[in-house]
Scaffold this motif. Structure first.
Motif, PDB file in Angstrom:
ATOM      1  N   THR A 212     -59.950 -23.256 -35.157  1.00 44.01           N
ATOM      2  CA  THR A 212     -59.614 -21.960 -34.566  1.00 44.01           C
ATOM      3  C   THR A 212     -58.290 -22.039 -33.834  1.00 44.01           C
ATOM      4  O   THR A 212     -57.413 -21.176 -34.002  1.00 44.01           O
ATOM      5  CB  THR A 212     -60.723 -21.501 -33.601  1.00 44.01           C
ATOM      6  N   VAL A 213     -58.122 -23.084 -33.024  1.00 36.25           N
ATOM      7  CA  VAL A 213     -56.852 -23.267 -32.304  1.00 36.25           C
ATOM      8  C   VAL A 213     -55.713 -23.449 -33.292  1.00 36.25           C
ATOM      9  O   VAL A 213     -54.629 -22.856 -33.135  1.00 36.25           O
ATOM     10  CB  VAL A 213     -56.946 -24.484 -31.361  1.00 36.25           C
ATOM     11  N   PHE A 214     -55.949 -24.252 -34.315  1.00 30.66           N
ATOM     12  CA  PHE A 214     -54.918 -24.510 -35.328  1.00 30.66           C
ATOM     13  C   PHE A 214     -54.540 -23.237 -36.075  1.00 30.66           C
ATOM     14  O   PHE A 214     -53.352 -22.930 -36.260  1.00 30.66           O
ATOM     15  CB  PHE A 214     -55.445 -25.564 -36.299  1.00 30.66           C
ATOM     16  N   MET A 215     -55.545 -22.459 -36.441  1.00 32.23           N
ATOM     17  CA  MET A 215     -55.333 -21.300 -37.301  1.00 32.23           C
ATOM     18  C   MET A 215     -54.629 -20.145 -36.597  1.00 32.23           C
ATOM     19  O   MET A 215     -53.886 -19.399 -37.235  1.00 32.23           O
ATOM     20  CB  MET A 215     -56.688 -20.836 -37.841  1.00 32.23           C
ATOM     21  N   ILE A 216     -54.856 -19.973 -35.303  1.00 34.23           N
ATOM     22  CA  ILE A 216     -54.279 -18.811 -34.610  1.00 34.23           C
ATOM     23  C   ILE A 216     -52.974 -19.145 -33.892  1.00 34.23           C
ATOM     24  O   ILE A 216     -52.386 -18.271 -33.254  1.00 34.23           O
ATOM     25  CB  ILE A 216     -55.285 -18.206 -33.603  1.00 34.23           C
ATOM     26  N   SER A 217     -52.509 -20.387 -33.992  1.00 33.84           N
ATOM     27  CA  SER A 217     -51.268 -20.758 -33.311  1.00 33.84           C
ATOM     28  C   SER A 217     -50.069 -20.150 -34.033  1.00 33.84           C
ATOM     29  O   SER A 217     -49.955 -20.236 -35.253  1.00 33.84           O
ATOM     30  CB  SER A 217     -51.133 -22.281 -33.235  1.00 33.84           C
ATOM     31  N   ASP A 218     -49.184 -19.552 -33.270  1.00 33.20           N
ATOM     32  CA  ASP A 218     -48.005 -18.889 -33.843  1.00 33.20           C
ATOM     33  C   ASP A 218     -47.126 -19.845 -34.632  1.00 33.20           C
ATOM     34  O   ASP A 218     -46.632 -19.501 -35.711  1.00 33.20           O
ATOM     35  CB  ASP A 218     -47.174 -18.241 -32.730  1.00 33.20           C
ATOM     36  N   ILE A 219     -46.910 -21.039 -34.099  1.00 36.53           N
ATOM     37  CA  ILE A 219     -45.994 -21.975 -34.747  1.00 36.53           C
ATOM     38  C   ILE A 219     -46.479 -22.340 -36.147  1.00 36.53           C
ATOM     39  O   ILE A 219     -45.675 -22.495 -37.071  1.00 36.53           O
ATOM     40  CB  ILE A 219     -45.820 -23.251 -33.876  1.00 36.53           C
ATOM     41  N   PHE A 358     -46.246 -25.705 -28.863  1.00 35.12           N
ATOM     42  CA  PHE A 358     -47.564 -26.239 -29.219  1.00 35.12           C
ATOM     43  C   PHE A 358     -48.518 -26.253 -28.024  1.00 35.12           C
ATOM     44  O   PHE A 358     -49.507 -26.983 -28.040  1.00 35.12           O
ATOM     45  CB  PHE A 358     -47.416 -27.658 -29.778  1.00 35.12           C
ATOM     46  N   VAL A 359     -48.230 -25.461 -27.025  1.00 37.09           N
ATOM     47  CA  VAL A 359     -49.029 -25.495 -25.800  1.00 37.09           C
ATOM     48  C   VAL A 359     -50.486 -25.119 -26.049  1.00 37.09           C
ATOM     49  O   VAL A 359     -51.397 -25.608 -25.357  1.00 37.09           O
ATOM     50  CB  VAL A 359     -48.397 -24.564 -24.735  1.00 37.09           C
ATOM     51  N   LEU A 360     -50.751 -24.253 -27.031  1.00 37.37           N
ATOM     52  CA  LEU A 360     -52.124 -23.842 -27.322  1.00 37.37           C
ATOM     53  C   LEU A 360     -53.002 -25.027 -27.695  1.00 37.37           C
ATOM     54  O   LEU A 360     -54.201 -25.045 -27.397  1.00 37.37           O
ATOM     55  CB  LEU A 360     -52.122 -22.806 -28.454  1.00 37.37           C
ATOM     56  N   PHE A 361     -52.407 -26.037 -28.312  1.00 32.50           N
ATOM     57  CA  PHE A 361     -53.179 -27.200 -28.750  1.00 32.50           C
ATOM     58  C   PHE A 361     -53.656 -28.048 -27.577  1.00 32.50           C
ATOM     59  O   PHE A 361     -54.574 -28.862 -27.736  1.00 32.50           O
ATOM     60  CB  PHE A 361     -52.352 -28.045 -29.716  1.00 32.50           C
ATOM     61  N   LEU A 362     -53.044 -27.863 -26.403  1.00 29.61           N
ATOM     62  CA  LEU A 362     -53.483 -28.618 -25.233  1.00 29.61           C
ATOM     63  C   LEU A 362     -54.894 -28.221 -24.820  1.00 29.61           C
ATOM     64  O   LEU A 362     -55.569 -28.972 -24.102  1.00 29.61           O
ATOM     65  CB  LEU A 362     -52.506 -28.404 -24.067  1.00 29.61           C
ATOM     66  N   ALA A 363     -55.346 -27.054 -25.284  1.00 31.01           N
ATOM     67  CA  ALA A 363     -56.720 -26.631 -24.985  1.00 31.01           C
ATOM     68  C   ALA A 363     -57.738 -27.588 -25.595  1.00 31.01           C
ATOM     69  O   ALA A 363     -58.866 -27.712 -25.101  1.00 31.01           O
ATOM     70  CB  ALA A 363     -56.951 -25.218 -25.506  1.00 31.01           C
ATOM     71  N   LEU A 364     -57.336 -28.291 -26.646  1.00 28.13           N
ATOM     72  CA  LEU A 364     -58.249 -29.219 -27.300  1.00 28.13           C
ATOM     73  C   LEU A 364     -58.520 -30.461 -26.456  1.00 28.13           C
ATOM     74  O   LEU A 364     -59.431 -31.240 -26.764  1.00 28.13           O
ATOM     75  CB  LEU A 364     -57.682 -29.639 -28.662  1.00 28.13           C
ATOM     76  N   VAL A 365     -57.744 -30.640 -25.378  1.00 29.11           N
ATOM     77  CA  VAL A 365     -58.002 -31.753 -24.460  1.00 29.11           C
ATOM     78  C   VAL A 365     -59.396 -31.635 -23.859  1.00 29.11           C
ATOM     79  O   VAL A 365     -60.032 -32.633 -23.505  1.00 29.11           O
ATOM     80  CB  VAL A 365     -56.929 -31.795 -23.354  1.00 29.11           C
ATOM     81  N   LEU A 366     -59.906 -30.400 -23.766  1.00 30.66           N
ATOM     82  CA  LEU A 366     -61.244 -30.174 -23.215  1.00 30.66           C
ATOM     83  C   LEU A 366     -62.326 -30.882 -24.032  1.00 30.66           C
ATOM     84  O   LEU A 366     -63.414 -31.171 -23.527  1.00 30.66           O
ATOM     85  CB  LEU A 366     -61.541 -28.673 -23.153  1.00 30.66           C
ATOM     86  N   LEU A 367     -62.051 -31.145 -25.303  1.00 27.96           N
ATOM     87  CA  LEU A 367     -63.025 -31.830 -26.141  1.00 27.96           C
ATOM     88  C   LEU A 367     -63.193 -33.301 -25.747  1.00 27.96           C
ATOM     89  O   LEU A 367     -64.135 -33.960 -26.200  1.00 27.96           O
ATOM     90  CB  LEU A 367     -62.607 -31.750 -27.611  1.00 27.96           C
ATOM     91  N   CYS A 368     -62.291 -33.790 -24.903  1.00 29.77           N
ATOM     92  CA  CYS A 368     -62.326 -35.202 -24.521  1.00 29.77           C
ATOM     93  C   CYS A 368     -63.189 -35.469 -23.286  1.00 29.77           C
ATOM     94  O   CYS A 368     -63.222 -36.606 -22.794  1.00 29.77           O
ATOM     95  CB  CYS A 368     -60.907 -35.710 -24.248  1.00 29.77           C
ATOM     96  N   VAL A 369     -63.879 -34.440 -22.765  1.00 30.73           N
ATOM     97  CA  VAL A 369     -64.589 -34.571 -21.491  1.00 30.73           C
ATOM     98  C   VAL A 369     -65.655 -35.669 -21.517  1.00 30.73           C
ATOM     99  O   VAL A 369     -65.940 -36.291 -20.494  1.00 30.73           O
ATOM    100  CB  VAL A 369     -65.234 -33.227 -21.086  1.00 30.73           C
ATOM    101  N   LYS A 370     -66.262 -35.923 -22.671  1.00 30.17           N
ATOM    102  CA  LYS A 370     -67.307 -36.942 -22.766  1.00 30.17           C
ATOM    103  C   LYS A 370     -66.777 -38.299 -23.217  1.00 30.17           C
ATOM    104  O   LYS A 370     -67.557 -39.235 -23.424  1.00 30.17           O
ATOM    105  CB  LYS A 370     -68.410 -36.481 -23.714  1.00 30.17           C
TER     106      LYS A 370
END
Length: 443
Positions: A212-219, A358-370
């Protein structure tokens, strides 16, 4: 008739790709066969079209029959063998959220394409300009290798120009809507390939979040609609890496040969594909040698030789100089390797782009919580893929350092596209190490 002709143009190439993929690895699940068919089919038919031009055969009707015959031959060979396993032909419905994100991404893609129907930046100046030379169907098409401006990159492979000229011939004129459809196929094909790979080797929830993050990113969407070669190239890279994961899971050598074919076809897309193919081959051969599997390393090396030979022959045929090689020997740009300023500019630009484009991709850092956990089932393919990924980055840096151009101008105008070439590979191999997301017990 134009619409029917264009449908045939797209379907013939796709069918060829599907049957070739299926012949190489009949055990591969249908969803991956269909997705791998995109780079394989369109790559092969682009090469066929180029060979047809080189032979100075200007009767396109004959070429259409040739394409159809090629597709039928592979179909007959496929169905003449053991009956296909129809149990692998099942699809499950994706989440409604993913379809909504698809619609949003499609609208953004369409907006950028309508604003630049002839392609933006390199899409117009390099790829579509060369496609016009091929479309003219006369001996002057070889002037595509002697365009005067260095930014025309006359030495570039002709996957996109050949593909576009082929589609224009089917349409009967330069129809840029065919460019849009071609771009859509590779742009959203890349999204669905990443989704299916993450769903298979990790989990569906992680696949939805990442894609989802990849697909909606403008770049990503801008470059998908710009009619440049970077997004198609990214699909070739990702397909090759996924084949590695399948090989280590199933131990079918044919799956590895499929990865070799797709990596080899990336050579025809852009010069970066040549670097990827060399790294891909050398890394896998080194792995075989380290495990004392000398027979496999020899077989793999022999299968890779035709691709290296074809790349060499194309460069000799085009006769166009490469700015990097020219700069290395004539301007002696190898001295730049000791210029720390160039490295600083590269690093600074990368950090700036991450927080800008590519700032939108930084949201994926949340997946690293565990945290992270490298499962035994994916340990080997992860390590091999990570080595290839790191070597590609090192190769990009080396190109920047040794390029005989102003380093500030060069990185500002190309780094975002280089990131996009290998970003899908990162978005695939990185989440496989996450603790979050319950892995599929089967895979």
């Amino acid at each position: 008739m134009i619409i029917l002709s264009l449908i045939a143009a797209f379907l013939i190439a796709f069918a060829t790709g599907y049957f070739i993929v299926s012949l190489i690895d009949r055990e591969l699940e249908l969803r991956f066969r269909l997705l791998f068919a995109i780079p394989v089919g369109y790559g092969i038919h682009s090469i066929l079209y180029f060979v047809y031009q080189c032979l100075n055969i200007y009767n396109f009707k004959d070429f259409q029959w040739l394409e159809l015959i090629v597709a039928l031959i592979f179909a007959i060979i496929y169905y003449n063998q053991d009956r296909p396993d129809m149990s692998k032909h099942n699809f499950k419905k994706l989440s409604n959220w993913f379809y909504v994100a698809n619609l949003y991404a499609f609208m953004i893609f369409l907006k950028y394409f309508v604003n630049n129907p002839m392609g933006s930046w390199d899409g117009f100046r390099i790829w579509n300009t060369k496609a016009e030379f091929l479309f003219l169907q006369n001996p002057l098409w070889k002037n595509v290798f002697t365009l005067p401006h260095f930014m025309s990159h006359c030495d570039y492979p002709l996957f996109l120009p050949s593909s576009m000229a082929r589609l224009w011939h089917y349409a009967g004129y330069q129809n840029f809507w065919t460019n849009m459809i071609f771009g859509l196929i590779f742009t959203f094909g890349l999204v669905y390939l990443l989704y299916q790979a993450l769903s298979y080797f990790k989990s569906e929830k992680v696949a939805i979040a990442v894609c989802t993050v990849f697909m909606i990113s403008d770049i990503f969407l801008v470059n998908g609609a710009s009619q440049c070669a970077d997004i198609p190239l990214a699909m070739y890279f990702l397909c090759s890496i996924i084949c590695l994961f399948f090989y280590f899971k199933s131990k079918r050598f044919t799956t590895l040969l499929l990865g070799l074919l797709i990596a080899g076809l990336s050579v025809w897309v852009k010069n970066e594909g040549m670097m990827f193919f060399a790294i891909y081959v050398l890394t896998i051969i080194s792995g075989f040698i380290s495990e004392k599997k000398y027979k496999k390393s020899l077989i793999f090396a022999l299968y890779s030789l035709p691709f290296f030979a074809c790349a060499f022959l194309y460069k000799k045929f085009s006769g166009a100089p490469n700015d990097l090689i020219y700069g290395f020997f004539e301007i002696k740009s190898y001295a730049f390797a000791f210029d720390l300023h160039r490295y600083a500019v590269i690093l600074k630009t990368f950090i700036s782009m991450v927080f800008d484009k590519f700032v939108l991709f930084l949201a994926l850092v949340l997946l690293c919580v565990k945290g992270f956990k490298l499962r035994d089932k994916i340990k080997k393919p992860f390590i091999v893929s990570a080595i290839i990924f790191i070597l590609m980055i090192a190769g990009y840096v080396a190109v920047y350092v040794l390029a005989p151009h102003d380093i500030n101008w060069l990185v500002e105008n190309s780094m975002d596209r280089l990131i996009l070439q290998i970003l899908p590979v990162f978005l695939f191999i990185f989440p496989t190490t996450l603790r979050i997301g319950k892995p599929d017990s089967i895979n």
